[in-house]
Scaffold this motif. Structure first.
Motif, PDB file in Angstrom:
ATOM      1  N   MET A 280      64.583  27.357  85.709  1.00 21.36           N
ATOM      2  CA  MET A 280      65.619  28.172  85.128  1.00 21.36           C
ATOM      3  C   MET A 280      67.139  27.575  84.831  1.00 21.36           C
ATOM      4  N   ILE A 281      67.635  27.839  83.931  1.00 21.46           N
ATOM      5  CA  ILE A 281      69.159  27.423  83.586  1.00 21.46           C
ATOM      6  C   ILE A 281      69.731  28.619  83.260  1.00 21.46           C
ATOM      7  N   THR A 282      71.038  28.818  83.941  1.00 19.16           N
ATOM      8  CA  THR A 282      71.971  29.825  83.769  1.00 19.16           C
ATOM      9  C   THR A 282      73.267  29.194  83.650  1.00 19.16           C
ATOM     10  N   ILE A 283      73.901  29.822  82.574  1.00 13.28           N
ATOM     11  CA  ILE A 283      75.232  29.401  81.898  1.00 13.28           C
ATOM     12  C   ILE A 283      76.307  30.663  82.419  1.00 13.28           C
ATOM     13  N   LYS A 284      77.357  30.308  82.697  1.00 15.15           N
ATOM     14  CA  LYS A 284      78.395  31.589  83.010  1.00 15.15           C
ATOM     15  C   LYS A 284      79.670  31.348  82.361  1.00 15.15           C
ATOM     16  N   ASN A 285      80.048  32.096  81.377  1.00 15.32           N
ATOM     17  CA  ASN A 285      81.467  32.165  80.595  1.00 15.32           C
ATOM     18  C   ASN A 285      81.668  30.487  80.135  1.00 15.32           C
ATOM     19  N   VAL A 286      80.765  30.183  79.580  1.00 14.84           N
ATOM     20  CA  VAL A 286      80.867  28.631  79.046  1.00 14.84           C
ATOM     21  C   VAL A 286      82.102  28.899  77.771  1.00 14.84           C
ATOM     22  N   CYS A 287      83.214  27.840  77.741  1.00 12.54           N
ATOM     23  CA  CYS A 287      83.954  27.778  76.694  1.00 12.54           C
ATOM     24  C   CYS A 287      83.957  26.256  76.446  1.00 12.54           C
ATOM     25  N   LYS A 288      84.148  25.924  75.046  1.00 14.72           N
ATOM     26  CA  LYS A 288      84.488  24.765  74.752  1.00 14.72           C
ATOM     27  C   LYS A 288      85.148  24.546  73.273  1.00 14.72           C
ATOM     28  N   SER A 289      85.859  23.907  73.150  1.00 12.43           N
ATOM     29  CA  SER A 289      86.980  23.515  71.986  1.00 12.43           C
ATOM     30  C   SER A 289      87.055  22.278  71.542  1.00 12.43           C
ATOM     31  N   PHE A 290      87.347  21.951  70.424  1.00 11.46           N
ATOM     32  CA  PHE A 290      87.550  20.669  69.825  1.00 11.46           C
ATOM     33  C   PHE A 290      88.848  20.544  68.918  1.00 11.46           C
ATOM     34  N   ASP A 291      89.701  19.721  69.467  1.00 13.47           N
ATOM     35  CA  ASP A 291      91.113  19.474  68.768  1.00 13.47           C
ATOM     36  C   ASP A 291      91.785  21.226  68.739  1.00 13.47           C
ATOM     37  N   GLY A 292      91.856  21.739  69.934  1.00 10.77           N
ATOM     38  CA  GLY A 292      92.400  23.024  69.705  1.00 10.77           C
ATOM     39  C   GLY A 292      91.617  23.983  69.038  1.00 10.77           C
ATOM     40  N   ARG A 293      90.374  23.865  68.524  1.00 10.12           N
ATOM     41  CA  ARG A 293      89.591  24.882  67.977  1.00 10.12           C
ATOM     42  C   ARG A 293      88.634  25.346  68.870  1.00 10.12           C
ATOM     43  N   MET A 294      88.532  26.614  69.196  1.00 15.94           N
ATOM     44  CA  MET A 294      87.620  27.227  70.279  1.00 15.94           C
ATOM     45  C   MET A 294      86.113  27.302  69.523  1.00 15.94           C
ATOM     46  N   VAL A 295      84.976  26.666  70.047  1.00 16.03           N
ATOM     47  CA  VAL A 295      84.038  26.626  69.341  1.00 16.03           C
ATOM     48  C   VAL A 295      82.735  27.595  70.183  1.00 16.03           C
ATOM     49  N   LEU A 296      82.989  27.667  71.518  1.00 11.33           N
ATOM     50  CA  LEU A 296      82.142  28.352  72.223  1.00 11.33           C
ATOM     51  C   LEU A 296      83.129  29.430  72.837  1.00 11.33           C
ATOM     52  N   LYS A 297      82.840  30.690  73.266  1.00 12.00           N
ATOM     53  CA  LYS A 297      83.809  31.548  73.757  1.00 12.00           C
ATOM     54  C   LYS A 297      83.071  32.328  74.722  1.00 12.00           C
ATOM     55  N   ASP A 298      83.105  31.874  76.026  1.00  5.93           N
ATOM     56  CA  ASP A 298      82.937  32.896  76.880  1.00  5.93           C
ATOM     57  C   ASP A 298      81.333  33.304  76.990  1.00  5.93           C
ATOM     58  N   ILE A 299      80.521  32.256  76.845  1.00  3.84           N
ATOM     59  CA  ILE A 299      79.157  32.622  76.650  1.00  3.84           C
ATOM     60  C   ILE A 299      78.325  32.637  78.215  1.00  3.84           C
ATOM     61  N   SER A 300      77.716  33.534  78.424  1.00  2.00           N
ATOM     62  CA  SER A 300      76.819  33.600  79.467  1.00  2.00           C
ATOM     63  C   SER A 300      75.542  33.910  78.938  1.00  2.00           C
ATOM     64  N   ALA A 301      74.432  33.311  79.901  1.00  2.00           N
ATOM     65  CA  ALA A 301      73.126  33.558  79.651  1.00  2.00           C
ATOM     66  C   ALA A 301      71.965  33.088  80.459  1.00  2.00           C
ATOM     67  N   THR A 302      70.909  33.654  80.694  1.00  3.20           N
ATOM     68  CA  THR A 302      70.037  32.797  81.451  1.00  3.20           C
ATOM     69  C   THR A 302      68.499  32.611  80.617  1.00  3.20           C
ATOM     70  N   PHE A 303      68.122  31.447  80.768  1.00  6.68           N
ATOM     71  CA  PHE A 303      67.000  30.884  80.256  1.00  6.68           C
ATOM     72  C   PHE A 303      66.021  30.587  81.338  1.00  6.68           C
ATOM     73  N   GLU A 304      64.969  31.410  80.974  1.00  5.07           N
ATOM     74  CA  GLU A 304      63.917  31.436  82.267  1.00  5.07           C
ATOM     75  C   GLU A 304      62.772  30.573  81.968  1.00  5.07           C
TER      76      GLU A 304
END
Length: 250
Positions: A1-25
């Motif tokens: 299982m893979i779990t992600i919690k509140n993942v955020c990622k930006s490039f050069d100040g531009r937010m690409v991923l915003k607070d993503i949470s999910a569970t991959f079973e």
């Protein structure tokens, strides 16, 4: 299982991923879908560790992955199989050599042991008598199957597939989808598939996560899609009129 919690990622100040949470079973085909530029590829690469996230947490089973050192991450990566969009086979290597590559890199098996594993994996993806052919000598569908054989050579616990049906005709695409699903269930792998192919979604989507403008906009199963009233999801999956017709037939 893979779990992600509140993942955020930006490039050069531009937010690409915003607070993503999910569970991959485990043992299920977990699909990430979304329009081009929605952030789904960045999410996949962040989970694998090709991108360092700005904030949030990523867990492989009980191990927090994003805070590990390079050496520690390498130990996790040995449990990961990757199926790249263009298959990414080595043109100058034979089918056999391509599948043997991760065994050469990460194991101390004898040549005979490696060859036995290669032949097992090739047989599992229904490729026989092709060990000594080169990628240029086989079809696109066969290349995908060789790539799957290579991805499972180390008997991975986690499998990542980036647009596995890219460039394939519909009939071959169905074969690849079913092969991914069979292997996932047979070996109880945590499989994450990044795709825009709705045939794949409706065919093998045990769990589907829809990314919209860098956010998790919807999640459910392939069956839930037809009952969803999420406008952005419906706009992505169907035309408005087609959605109404399909829902009207249920």
């Amino acid at each position: 299982m893979i779990t992600i919690k509140n993942v955020c990622k930006s490039f050069d100040g531009r937010m690409v991923l915003k607070d993503i949470s999910a569970t991959f079973e485990k043992g299920k085909t977990n699909l990430i879908i979304g329009q081009s530029g929605s952030g789904k590829t960045v999410l996949l690469k962040s989970i694998v560790g090709l991108h360092d996230i700005d904030d949030g947490e990523i867990f492989y089973d009980e191990t927090r992955f994003d805070t590990l050192s390079f050496t520690e991450k390498k130990q996790i990566r040995q449990k990961i199989g990757m199926l790249f969009q263009g298959s990414a086979l080595f043109d100058s290597a034979t089918v056999e050599e391509n599948v043997m590559f991760p065994l050469d890199m990460f194991t101390e098996m004898t040549y005979e042991e490696k060859l036995e594993r290669v032949n097992f994996c090739l047989k599992r993806v229904n490729i026989v008598n092709s060990n000594h052919l080169y990628p240029a000598e086989i079809s696109g569908g066969m290349k995908k199957r060789v790539a799957i054989a290579r991805a499972i050579a180390l008997n991975p616990e986690f499998l990542f597939c980036d647009e596995p049906n890219s460039g394939l005709d519909p009939k071959t695409a169905v074969v690849i989808d079913q092969l991914i699903k069979e292997i996932t269930e047979e070996y109880n792998i945590t499989t994450i598939v990044n795709t825009h192919d709705m045939n794949s979604v409706m065919g093998i989507g045990d769990k589907v996560i829809f990314i919209h403008q860098g956010q998790k906009w919807w999640e459910g199963t392939k069956d839930d899609i037809l009952d969803s009233d999420n406008k952005e999801l419906n706009d992505f999956v169907f035309s408005t009129e087609l959605t109404k017709k399909i829902k009207g037939l249920k």
